[in-house]
Design a protein around this motif. Sequence first.
Motif, short mmCIF file in Angstrom:
data_model
loop_
_atom_site.label_atom_id
_atom_site.label_comp_id
_atom_site.label_asym_id
_atom_site.label_seq_id
_atom_site.Cartn_x
_atom_site.Cartn_y
_atom_site.Cartn_z
N UNK A 171 2.04 -88.02 54.03
CA UNK A 171 2.64 -86.95 54.84
C UNK A 171 4.17 -86.99 54.72
N UNK A 172 4.74 -88.18 54.78
CA UNK A 172 6.21 -88.30 54.70
C UNK A 172 6.71 -87.89 53.31
N UNK A 173 5.98 -88.29 52.27
CA UNK A 173 6.37 -87.90 50.91
C UNK A 173 6.31 -86.38 50.77
N UNK A 174 5.28 -85.77 51.32
CA UNK A 174 5.16 -84.30 51.26
C UNK A 174 6.30 -83.63 52.00
N UNK A 175 6.67 -84.20 53.17
CA UNK A 175 7.75 -83.60 53.97
C UNK A 175 9.07 -83.62 53.21
N UNK A 180 15.24 -82.26 54.22
CA UNK A 180 16.20 -83.28 53.81
C UNK A 180 15.83 -84.65 54.42
N UNK A 181 16.58 -85.68 53.99
CA UNK A 181 16.24 -87.04 54.41
C UNK A 181 16.40 -87.24 55.91
N UNK A 182 17.42 -86.57 56.51
CA UNK A 182 17.62 -86.70 57.97
C UNK A 182 16.37 -86.27 58.73
N UNK A 185 13.74 -88.87 58.40
CA UNK A 185 14.06 -90.03 59.26
C UNK A 185 13.66 -89.73 60.70
N UNK A 186 13.94 -88.50 61.14
CA UNK A 186 13.57 -88.11 62.52
C UNK A 186 12.06 -88.17 62.71
N UNK A 187 11.34 -87.77 61.64
CA UNK A 187 9.87 -87.82 61.71
C UNK A 187 9.40 -89.26 61.84
#
Length: 235
Positions: A171-175, A180-182, A185-187
Amino acid sequence: MKDWFYDESNHVGVDYSQKESADVYDEQMDFRDYAGEVKAFLEKTGISEPENLIAADLGCGTGAFAIHAAKYFKKVYAADVSEEMQRIARAKAEADGINNIDFVQSGFLQFLPDEKVDVVNSKWALHHIPDYWKQAALLKMNAMLKPGGILFLADFVFQFDPDFEENTDTMLTDLLKEHDEDFVEECKTHIKEEYSTFDWILRGMIERAGFSIESVEQDDNLADEYLCRKIKSFE
Ligand SMILES: C[S@@+](CC[C@H](N)C(=O)[O-])C[C@H]1O[C@@H](n2cnc3c(N)ncnc32)[C@H](O)[C@@H]1O
């Protein structure tokens, strides 16, 4: 209050009680079309004569829903635990000359309006309390609604099966492909510190709180919208 009761003034994850967090949130949300969100809400819920209805917005934040909903509904109750978020919402209402919003500094577990409402809206806020308390919050929503009333609940919900480690990485890779990275990071903070739950758990809680789920809209990532109707009273 009982000494075992959840303390809603204790913010988890992003601390919206702070002026800076409230200001940053409001700026970050600049991309949203709030008026369009309320129009879409009216379409999705099938509400045709909002001028005769009372709505409640729980976790109202800086007024995303309440300010524009007040232009359609007879009255809107806007509740949030954060005085700072409500400060911004109140200023927006004043600037727009809106006087049919009743702002209440109160949380999911305490807020109960003086009158029954027709609609409860809550967007991106319920994940701030743990599951045990989400169930209590949903029962409170049931208690404030008229029979047949509508609950429109939008929140960040995990849609995948309980193989959490692999699925969370995917999920994080897809996001990262879309944001952007910020943002990612929030996720991660959201996953680590806040209380988003699984879709199948939330559905069970909604139904046990006396609602039927009429439709669910899911996006590709985390956001779900549940359109629900009160079918059972507990009083
Ligand atoms: C991500 S913001 C969403 C705000 C708004 N609904 C929107 O659509 O922009 C989450 C909000 O939930 C509020 N919140 C956190 N815990 C709460 C609680 N227990 N009861 C009510 N609101 C709460 C926060 O203060 C914050 O304003």
